[in-house]
Motif scaffolding. Structure first.
Motif, PDB file in Angstrom:
ATOM      1  N   ASN A 192      43.090  34.434  27.795  1.00 19.24           N
ATOM      2  CA  ASN A 192      42.534  35.819  27.817  1.00 19.24           C
ATOM      3  C   ASN A 192      41.456  35.993  28.761  1.00 19.24           C
ATOM      4  O   ASN A 192      40.464  35.591  28.636  1.00 19.24           O
ATOM      5  N   TYR A 193      41.596  37.097  29.552  1.00 15.08           N
ATOM      6  CA  TYR A 193      40.835  37.550  30.673  1.00 15.08           C
ATOM      7  C   TYR A 193      39.946  38.737  30.209  1.00 15.08           C
ATOM      8  O   TYR A 193      39.096  39.138  31.072  1.00 15.08           O
ATOM      9  N   GLY A 194      40.431  39.323  28.867  1.00 20.21           N
ATOM     10  CA  GLY A 194      39.669  40.483  28.303  1.00 20.21           C
ATOM     11  C   GLY A 194      40.256  41.658  29.315  1.00 20.21           C
ATOM     12  O   GLY A 194      41.301  41.477  29.924  1.00 20.21           O
ATOM     13  N   LYS A 195      39.596  42.682  29.103  1.00 21.70           N
ATOM     14  CA  LYS A 195      40.145  44.058  29.766  1.00 21.70           C
ATOM     15  C   LYS A 195      39.645  43.701  31.594  1.00 21.70           C
ATOM     16  O   LYS A 195      38.827  43.724  31.847  1.00 21.70           O
ATOM     17  N   VAL A 196      40.948  43.802  32.110  1.00 24.93           N
ATOM     18  CA  VAL A 196      40.765  44.015  33.568  1.00 24.93           C
ATOM     19  C   VAL A 196      41.207  45.472  34.090  1.00 24.93           C
ATOM     20  O   VAL A 196      42.603  45.727  34.151  1.00 24.93           O
ATOM     21  N   CYS A 197      40.178  46.289  34.396  1.00 24.43           N
ATOM     22  CA  CYS A 197      40.560  47.461  34.777  1.00 24.43           C
ATOM     23  C   CYS A 197      41.421  47.673  35.926  1.00 24.43           C
ATOM     24  O   CYS A 197      41.268  46.963  36.822  1.00 24.43           O
ATOM     25  N   ASN A 198      42.518  48.310  35.605  1.00 26.41           N
ATOM     26  CA  ASN A 198      43.662  48.539  36.599  1.00 26.41           C
ATOM     27  C   ASN A 198      44.086  49.888  36.796  1.00 26.41           C
ATOM     28  O   ASN A 198      44.798  50.394  36.074  1.00 26.41           O
ATOM     29  N   GLU A 199      43.502  50.491  37.845  1.00 27.46           N
ATOM     30  CA  GLU A 199      43.916  52.187  37.961  1.00 27.46           C
ATOM     31  C   GLU A 199      44.530  52.292  39.165  1.00 27.46           C
ATOM     32  O   GLU A 199      45.065  53.487  39.676  1.00 27.46           O
ATOM     33  N   SER A 200      45.341  51.208  39.827  1.00 29.59           N
ATOM     34  CA  SER A 200      46.143  51.438  40.822  1.00 29.59           C
ATOM     35  C   SER A 200      47.541  51.831  40.339  1.00 29.59           C
ATOM     36  O   SER A 200      47.947  51.183  39.349  1.00 29.59           O
ATOM     37  N   ARG A 201      48.150  52.911  40.981  1.00 26.19           N
ATOM     38  CA  ARG A 201      49.513  53.309  40.657  1.00 26.19           C
ATOM     39  C   ARG A 201      50.654  52.620  41.399  1.00 26.19           C
ATOM     40  O   ARG A 201      51.718  52.799  41.485  1.00 26.19           O
ATOM     41  N   LYS A 202      50.009  51.797  42.462  1.00 30.43           N
ATOM     42  CA  LYS A 202      51.071  51.017  43.109  1.00 30.43           C
ATOM     43  C   LYS A 202      50.501  49.857  43.316  1.00 30.43           C
ATOM     44  O   LYS A 202      50.054  48.945  42.377  1.00 30.43           O
ATOM     45  N   GLY A 203      50.942  49.024  44.564  1.00 25.29           N
ATOM     46  CA  GLY A 203      50.513  47.419  44.466  1.00 25.29           C
ATOM     47  C   GLY A 203      49.007  46.920  44.607  1.00 25.29           C
ATOM     48  O   GLY A 203      48.345  47.502  45.103  1.00 25.29           O
ATOM     49  N   LEU A 204      48.567  46.028  43.724  1.00 29.16           N
ATOM     50  CA  LEU A 204      47.375  45.647  43.603  1.00 29.16           C
ATOM     51  C   LEU A 204      47.265  44.393  44.365  1.00 29.16           C
ATOM     52  O   LEU A 204      47.834  43.138  43.995  1.00 29.16           O
ATOM     53  N   LYS A 205      46.255  44.054  45.373  1.00 30.66           N
ATOM     54  CA  LYS A 205      46.477  43.057  46.104  1.00 30.66           C
ATOM     55  C   LYS A 205      45.059  42.156  45.683  1.00 30.66           C
ATOM     56  O   LYS A 205      43.902  42.515  45.668  1.00 30.66           O
ATOM     57  N   PHE A 206      45.370  41.169  44.788  1.00 29.44           N
ATOM     58  CA  PHE A 206      44.458  40.129  44.312  1.00 29.44           C
ATOM     59  C   PHE A 206      44.502  38.856  44.850  1.00 29.44           C
ATOM     60  O   PHE A 206      45.559  38.456  45.175  1.00 29.44           O
ATOM     61  N   THR A 207      43.685  37.778  44.934  1.00 35.78           N
ATOM     62  CA  THR A 207      43.738  36.552  45.192  1.00 35.78           C
ATOM     63  C   THR A 207      43.163  35.541  44.357  1.00 35.78           C
ATOM     64  O   THR A 207      42.263  35.874  43.572  1.00 35.78           O
ATOM     65  N   VAL A 208      43.339  34.079  44.875  1.00 36.08           N
ATOM     66  CA  VAL A 208      42.867  33.219  43.915  1.00 36.08           C
ATOM     67  C   VAL A 208      42.100  32.285  44.988  1.00 36.08           C
ATOM     68  O   VAL A 208      42.667  31.822  46.089  1.00 36.08           O
ATOM     69  N   SER A 209      41.142  31.502  44.693  1.00 38.74           N
ATOM     70  CA  SER A 209      40.306  30.590  45.389  1.00 38.74           C
ATOM     71  C   SER A 209      41.260  29.289  45.613  1.00 38.74           C
ATOM     72  O   SER A 209      42.213  29.207  44.961  1.00 38.74           O
ATOM     73  N   ARG A 210      40.943  28.530  46.588  1.00 36.43           N
ATOM     74  CA  ARG A 210      41.630  27.395  46.930  1.00 36.43           C
ATOM     75  C   ARG A 210      40.454  26.343  47.266  1.00 36.43           C
ATOM     76  O   ARG A 210      39.509  26.528  47.770  1.00 36.43           O
ATOM     77  N   GLY A 211      40.758  24.899  46.744  1.00 34.16           N
ATOM     78  CA  GLY A 211      39.775  23.948  47.007  1.00 34.16           C
ATOM     79  C   GLY A 211      38.539  23.768  46.178  1.00 34.16           C
ATOM     80  O   GLY A 211      37.808  23.042  46.254  1.00 34.16           O
ATOM     81  N   CYS A 212      38.712  24.667  44.765  1.00 32.63           N
ATOM     82  CA  CYS A 212      37.474  24.605  43.961  1.00 32.63           C
ATOM     83  C   CYS A 212      37.867  23.888  42.675  1.00 32.63           C
ATOM     84  O   CYS A 212      39.030  23.786  42.401  1.00 32.63           O
ATOM     85  N   SER A 213      36.847  23.417  41.859  1.00 29.05           N
ATOM     86  CA  SER A 213      37.321  23.025  40.801  1.00 29.05           C
ATOM     87  C   SER A 213      36.233  23.404  39.723  1.00 29.05           C
ATOM     88  O   SER A 213      35.094  22.696  39.811  1.00 29.05           O
ATOM     89  N   PRO A 214      36.537  24.442  38.783  1.00 33.22           N
ATOM     90  CA  PRO A 214      37.822  25.112  38.597  1.00 33.22           C
ATOM     91  C   PRO A 214      38.114  26.035  39.724  1.00 33.22           C
ATOM     92  O   PRO A 214      37.177  26.566  40.444  1.00 33.22           O
ATOM     93  N   GLU A 215      39.426  26.610  39.645  1.00 39.14           N
ATOM     94  CA  GLU A 215      39.675  27.726  40.727  1.00 39.14           C
ATOM     95  C   GLU A 215      39.277  28.866  40.179  1.00 39.14           C
ATOM     96  O   GLU A 215      39.158  29.271  38.763  1.00 39.14           O
TER      97      GLU A 215
END
Length: 402
Positions: free
Chosen positions: A284-307
């Motif tokens: 559960n990430y809660g409410k993640v506001c998303n107003e985009s009507r097309k593609g949304l580019k998000f990303t994930v970290s790499r090499g962390c603990s936790p990510e």
């Protein structure tokens, strides 16, 4: 940190643990860098960013003005204050430029001498990064929303393309032609992502609220469709069976190891899935506001603990712990909606672009341990009759006169 160093020196610990601990500390200290600017070239919103992995030095940006910019992130000044210069631009003065909004830009994963862009002008173009001229162009019948190349593929050179047509298009860079379509969606394709673990596995997200996972070697259709209710039909209405979200699904991102898949939708939800069997992990990430009507580019970290997950939320970027859903912090700096973000794994930095035409750099800020920080002008230690000297250096001599 000293404990990690001592354990590594003594051979008691895996060096990877130290690296992960330091990477995590740096990500948790991300702040807007007021000393680093990125040349403002775009006259309209920034839709997409990508940093090449060969040298980790060059960044691409694609804008709603149809402009593509190539940046050099290296600091040549030797000073903390510097500007990331634009070293190449494909703007409206070029006869090769896209006519409408550039939705996605991506470096070729194995060579920074080539990159690919896709646009609302119904084309996808393969560019030579030296001459900034297209070496190949693919034409489509419908508006192009997104494309993606596999970061690991050695046995194929396919580019997955999402358009207003509900079929996922597969284009072959070697032959320069469209060779396959993947049918199953009922709405426009807003995002596509290849797995970083298996080179033939592809995920697609659509306006029909569904996410499908494909093996492009199979002709029988998708492997499975993600179901937010994990097959429990008692919790879903007849319209919501086998849907990943209760709205348009406009964002996809695999974790670095390819074991999990993240999705975002216009129902203001983000979900984490097991990419092997399609199970909703129910984080559960809660409410993640998303107003985009097309593609949304998000990303994930790499090499962390936790990510960590970095996702545009209105004018800010939300940072979440990947597996717990904890909201870690919010990065604020844009004057209008943020549309894309790109994580630089070499330095644990983050670059974000938005509708305010700006590209912002977020960098780790080193902080002293809390026990070593004293407020300026503080005389608390003197008032308590205690020395502010570190106990390790305090005078330990005794006196016979006392």
């Amino acid at each position: 940190m000293l404990g990690f160093l001592q354990a590594r020196q003594a051979g008691l610990d895996d060096p990877l643990r130290l690296r992960r601990a330091e990477s995590t500390r740096r990500v948790l200290s991300l702040e807007l860098n007021h000393d680093r600017d990125v040349d403002r070239i775009h006259g309209n919103g920034v839709n997409s960013l990508d940093i090449e992995v060969i040298e980790g030095r060059y960044m691409l940006s694609g804008g709603a003005d149809g402009v593509i910019v190539l940046y050099d992130l290296e600091n040549y000044s030797g000073k903390p204050e510097y500007t990331c210069k634009a070293i190449g631009t494909v703007d409206r003065s070029s006869r090769h430029a896209h006519k409408f909004s550039v939705e996605t830009v991506q470096w070729y994963p194995f060579d920074n001498g080539m990159f690919v862009s896709s646009s609302f002008d119904k084309t996808m173009r393969v560019w030579d990064s030296e001459t900034l001229k297209p070496a190949e162009m693919f034409m489509f019948e419908e508006t192009v929303y997104c494309h993606h190349m596999s970061p690991i593929a050695r046995k194929h050179s396919l580019v997955a393309v999402g358009t207003k047509d509900p079929k996922v298009q597969l284009c072959d860079l070697k032959s320069g032609s469209r060779i396959q379509v993947l049918q199953g969606h009922r709405g426009e394709i807003l995002s596509v992502q290849w797995s970083p673990r298996y080179e033939h596995i592809l995920a697609s997200a659509s306006a029909d609220s569904r996410v499908r996972v494909w093996d492009v070697r199979r002709a029988a259709g998708s492997l499975f469709t993600l179901d937010q209710h994990n097959g429990d039909k008692s919790k879903a209405s007849s319209e919501a069976v086998n849907t990943a979200h209760n709205g348009r699904v406009n964002g996809l991102c695999f974790t670095g190891d390819g074991l999990h898949l993240l999705t975002t939708g216009t129902d203001d939800r983000m979900r984490l899935w097991n990419s092997g069997n399609g199970e909703n992990t129910l984080v559960n990430y809660g409410k993640v506001c998303n107003e985009s009507r097309k593609g949304l580019k998000f990303t994930v970290s790499r090499g962390c603990s936790p990510e960590f997950v970095f996702v545009p939320c209105g004018r800010s970027v939300g940072v979440y712990a990947l597996h717990t859903g904890e909201h870690v912090t919010t990065l604020r700096g844009h004057f209008n909606n943020a549309d894309c973000c790109e994580f630089h794994a070499d330095y644990q930095e983050l670059y974000t672009g938005g509708k305010d035409c700006n590209i912002l750099a977020w960098v780790p800020v080193p902080r002293a341990p809390a026990s070593e920080v004293e407020p300026r002008g503080s005389n608390k230690a003197a008032a308590d009759g205690q020395s502010s000297v570190n106990p390790a250096f305090a005078d330990a001599w005794s006196s016979d006169e006392d």
